[in-house]
Design an enzyme around this catalytic site. Structure first.
Site, PDB file in Angstrom:
ATOM      1  N   LYS A 195       0.846  -1.258   0.102  1.00 59.28           N
ATOM      2  CA  LYS A 195       0.001   0.040  -0.024  1.00 59.28           C
ATOM      3  C   LYS A 195       1.071   1.257   0.114  1.00 59.28           C
ATOM      4  CE  LYS A 195      -3.418   2.284   2.953  1.00 59.28           C
ATOM      5  NZ  LYS A 195      -4.217   2.200   4.142  1.00 59.28           N
ATOM      6  N   GLU A 201      10.872  -4.533   4.321  1.00 58.88           N
ATOM      7  CA  GLU A 201      10.851  -5.907   3.873  1.00 58.88           C
ATOM      8  C   GLU A 201      10.500  -6.219   2.442  1.00 58.88           C
ATOM      9  OE1 GLU A 201       9.277  -4.801   6.620  1.00 58.88           O
ATOM     10  OE2 GLU A 201       9.379  -6.218   8.344  1.00 58.88           O
ATOM     11  N   GLY A 253      -4.637  -2.052   5.134  1.00 61.31           N
ATOM     12  CA  GLY A 253      -3.897  -3.179   4.561  1.00 61.31           C
ATOM     13  C   GLY A 253      -4.786  -4.389   4.976  1.00 61.31           C
ATOM     14  N   ARG A 254      -5.219  -4.679   5.820  1.00 57.79           N
ATOM     15  CA  ARG A 254      -5.677  -5.966   6.331  1.00 57.79           C
ATOM     16  C   ARG A 254      -6.946  -6.065   5.677  1.00 57.79           C
ATOM     17  NH1 ARG A 254      -4.403  -2.564  10.365  1.00 57.79           N
ATOM     18  NH2 ARG A 254      -6.096  -1.950  11.719  1.00 57.79           N
ATOM     19  N   GLU A 339      -4.428  -6.697  14.934  1.00 57.80           N
ATOM     20  CA  GLU A 339      -3.990  -5.526  14.413  1.00 57.80           C
ATOM     21  C   GLU A 339      -5.158  -4.554  14.559  1.00 57.80           C
ATOM     22  OE1 GLU A 339      -2.493  -4.257  10.378  1.00 57.80           O
ATOM     23  OE2 GLU A 339      -0.625  -4.678  11.553  1.00 57.80           O
ATOM     24  N   HIS A 370      -3.988 -33.552  17.386  1.00 62.35           N
ATOM     25  CA  HIS A 370      -2.884 -34.259  17.752  1.00 62.35           C
ATOM     26  C   HIS A 370      -1.693 -33.721  18.331  1.00 62.35           C
ATOM     27  CE1 HIS A 370      -4.888 -38.180  16.159  1.00 62.35           C
ATOM     28  NE2 HIS A 370      -5.437 -37.357  15.327  1.00 62.35           N
ATOM     29  N   LYS A 498       9.555  -0.897  14.237  1.00 60.68           N
ATOM     30  CA  LYS A 498      10.201  -0.342  12.946  1.00 60.68           C
ATOM     31  C   LYS A 498      11.285   0.556  13.059  1.00 60.68           C
ATOM     32  CE  LYS A 498       5.962  -0.921  10.309  1.00 60.68           C
ATOM     33  NZ  LYS A 498       5.005  -0.077   9.423  1.00 60.68           N
TER      34      LYS A 498
HETATM   35  O1  F6P Z   1       3.488  -2.476   9.633  1.00 61.39           O
HETATM   36  C1  F6P Z   1       2.079  -2.916   9.523  1.00 61.39           C
HETATM   37  C2  F6P Z   1       1.442  -2.766   8.356  1.00 61.39           C
HETATM   38  O2  F6P Z   1       1.539  -1.512   7.994  1.00 61.39           O
HETATM   39  C3  F6P Z   1       0.069  -3.501   8.092  1.00 61.39           C
HETATM   40  O3  F6P Z   1      -0.890  -2.786   8.492  1.00 61.39           O
HETATM   41  C4  F6P Z   1       0.143  -3.629   6.544  1.00 61.39           C
HETATM   42  O4  F6P Z   1      -0.761  -4.598   6.281  1.00 61.39           O
HETATM   43  C5  F6P Z   1       1.620  -4.150   6.307  1.00 61.39           C
HETATM   44  O5  F6P Z   1       2.340  -3.157   7.144  1.00 61.39           O
HETATM   45  C6  F6P Z   1       2.018  -3.945   4.745  1.00 61.39           C
HETATM   46  O6  F6P Z   1       1.972  -2.766   4.413  1.00 61.39           O
HETATM   47  P1  F6P Z   1       2.213  -2.077   3.100  1.00 61.39           P
HETATM   48  O7  F6P Z   1       0.979  -2.811   2.326  1.00 61.39           O
HETATM   49  O8  F6P Z   1       2.313  -0.541   3.035  1.00 61.39           O
HETATM   50  O9  F6P Z   1       3.702  -2.614   2.842  1.00 61.39           O
END
Ligand code: F6P
Length: 533
Positions: A195, A201, A253-254, A339, A370, A498
């Site tokens: 987003k 990452e 995002g979620r 979250e 199990h 972060k």
């Molecule tokens: O750090 C949390 C977060 O902002 C989530 O809410 C989101 O889904 C994820 O990181 C990834 O964010 P992006 O889509 O901006 O890379």
């Protein structure tokens, strides 16, 4: 206090065996249906008084107005001054949804059409890699930009007839290395799903994938697509605008897999099946917006959750899909629920006077049986369980196995409720032991029972049903958030880690000293450096 009346009521019923409530009418009265879904919450200690109080509590929060505020695009994400409109992404009939004076639907439906064209082109080979038809799609994203599509592609595996799909999320190089090893750069499409297009990452993995591709193809950017709200950044990364699928900041995002973040899913199952998924979500939206609380699935699922967590004090809930294709659902729900509702202050910034949302965890049945079910049955803590089960799988020739799966699911909720008392336990081992040893052995075989669960049952995990299930859980989060008075749509709690990671990177690399760090962190850096970090 908000939960006072409910806690008082709970005090009067806490020791009762709720199994005794199950007369001939309770199963119908304490279940709700919507579309293809049936939610059974008869195996809980909620009685008519408790349910009435829960609904009264909900009504006192101004829930109806708040629900309307969400659907109509008011900025209910108050800390970020944003609307919360993932429902617009599945509003396939295009009824206007106005944000800041403008109808957002033409743009939503326009982007959806662009996604359909691109997905079709990838699937049919009119869009190609530099070595021919796309064989592999690699979605690089994390959190909501990974869990939704990764979970969905697994959930809808029986409908997967497009190229192979892979998901890379972790900055751990082991993740991307394993995926890239199995792909040919000349026939791979990389989708960078972010987003913000700043997540460290994702951007690190995206650069690694680009370098991997550049070793083989002349124009790596031509085999990249981006899913993002940040067009300037996608352009700077070298992705042409015709392969950038944008969305607005009112999609969290979620909650985002219904739109461009779902592109990998759409490529996997095709635009028509993706439409069916959206239609399922839309059907649940319509139900949630119109049904009376007692008939309203998301409302009742939320109220059961609040009863267990805030009233009874059960700190976790286990999500147990007896549907192996939903194996990533617990991980997906961890982000969606934790979250969203893992907050320490209410909307006005005051400390929350009760616990926030529960710890959500789980694994598919029967595997969990199990492994950790031992603790659920005999451990000292009560863990409310949420079972999911389909009437039919997709492997018709193996239907007898599916029936065994269903029997196991129903047996677990029954066992959790009924338990096994000492007399019954004794009778199970009376032929092997006697005297004090019989007593000792029997006590190890006692199940207290009276452990609550809900069951969500559905005919089969089709795209349409799957859409209903996911939208059900989304709205459940909304309802719980409204009652708790928190903002379910920000996530400030992820920021501190972060920031510290960014500050620690040069320390780990050894270009900056660990002076000023706490002793524990400095010592761990020292140990890892000694061993080659
Ligand atoms: O750090 C949390 C977060 O902002 C989530 O809410 C989101 O889904 C994820 O990181 C990834 O964010 P992006 O889509 O901006 O890379």
């Amino acid at each position: 206090m908000l939960f006072d009346a409910l806690e008082k009521h709970h005090d009067t019923v806490r020791d009762r065996r709720f199994e005794t409530l199950l007369d001939g009418t309770r199963a119908e009265a304490f279940s709700a249906t919507a579309g293809d879904l049936r939610l059974d919450y008869a195996k809980t200690n909620i009685d008519p008084t408790g349910r009435e109080q829960l609904i009264e509590l909900l009504n006192a929060t101004g829930f109806v107005a708040k629900r309307e505020a969400m659907f109509t695009g008011e900025p209910i994400n108050e800390t970020e001054n944003r609307a919360v409109l993932h429902t617009a992404l599945r509003n396939l009939d295009g009824d206007p949804v106005v944000v800041d004076g403008a109808d957002v639907m033409p743009e939503v439906l326009g982007t959806l059409n662009e996604m359909r064209h691109f997905a079709k082109a990838v699937r049919e080979g009119t869009y190609q890699g530099q070595g021919g038809k796309i064989t592999d799609v690699v979605n690089i994203g994390i959190g909501g930009s990974d869990l939704g599509p990764a979970m969905s592609v697994k959930a809808l595996a029986p409908y997967h007839d497009g190229p192979r799909c892979h998901f890379v999320s972790n900055v751990d190089p082991a993740d991307i290395a394993a995926v890239l090893r199995s792909c040919d750069p000349a026939t791979t499409l990389v989708i960078v799903a972010s987003k913000t297009f700043t997540t460290i990452e994702t951007m690190t993995n995206a650069r690694t994938a680009k370098a991997w591709m550049a070793e083989v193809v002349a124009d790596p950017g031509a085999q990249f697509a981006a899913l993002s709200t940040a067009e300037d950044k996608t352009a700077a990364f070298g992705i042409a605008p015709q392969r950038v699928f944008g969305f607005s900041d009112w999609v969290g995002g979620r909650y985002s897999m219904w739109g461009p973040i779902g592109l990998s899913m759409m490529i996997a199952i095709g635009p028509d099946a993706f439409d069916a998924f959206l239609r399922g979500g839309q059907a649940m939206d319509q139900h949630f917006r119109a049904a009376e609380p007692v008939e309203n699935l998301p409302v009742m699922l939320a109220l059961v959750g609040l009863w267990h967590n805030q009233v009874c004090g059960y700190a976790t809930r286990a999500v147990l899909p007896y549907d192996n294709n939903l194996s990533r659902l617990p991980a997906y729900l961890q982000q969606l629920e934790m979250e969203s509702n893992g907050k320490g202050v209410s909307m006005d910034g005051a400390d929350l006077p009760f616990h926030s949302g529960p710890v959500v965890w789980g694994e598919p049945g029967t595997n969990g049986q199990h492994a950790f079910y031992q603790l659920i049955h005999q451990g000292t803590r009560v863990i409310p369980c949420e079972f999911l089960v389909a009437a039919r799988g997709h492997e018709e020739a193996l239907h007898h196995q599916h029936q065994l799966l269903v029997a196991n699911c129903l047996a677990q909720s029954e066992a959790l409720m009924r338990g096994r008392d000492l007399d019954e336990a004794r009778s199970k081992v009376a032929d092997k032991f006697d005297g004090a040893e019989l007593e000792r052995q029997a006590r190890h075989r006692v199940f207290t029972g009276n452990r609550p669960s809900v069951t969500l049952a559905y005919p089969q995990l089709t795209p349409f049903v799957f859409g209903q299930i996911i939208a059900l859980y989304e709205h459940r989060v909304f309802v719980e958030g409204v009652v708790l008075g928190i903002n379910s749509y920000d996530q400030w709690g992820v920021e501190l880690g972060k920031e510290l990671a960014t500050a620690l990177q040069p320390v780990v690399e050894g270009t900056q000293s660990a002076d000023g760090k706490d002793g524990s962190t400095a010592a761990l850096v020292g140990f890892l450096q000694k061993h080659g970090v």
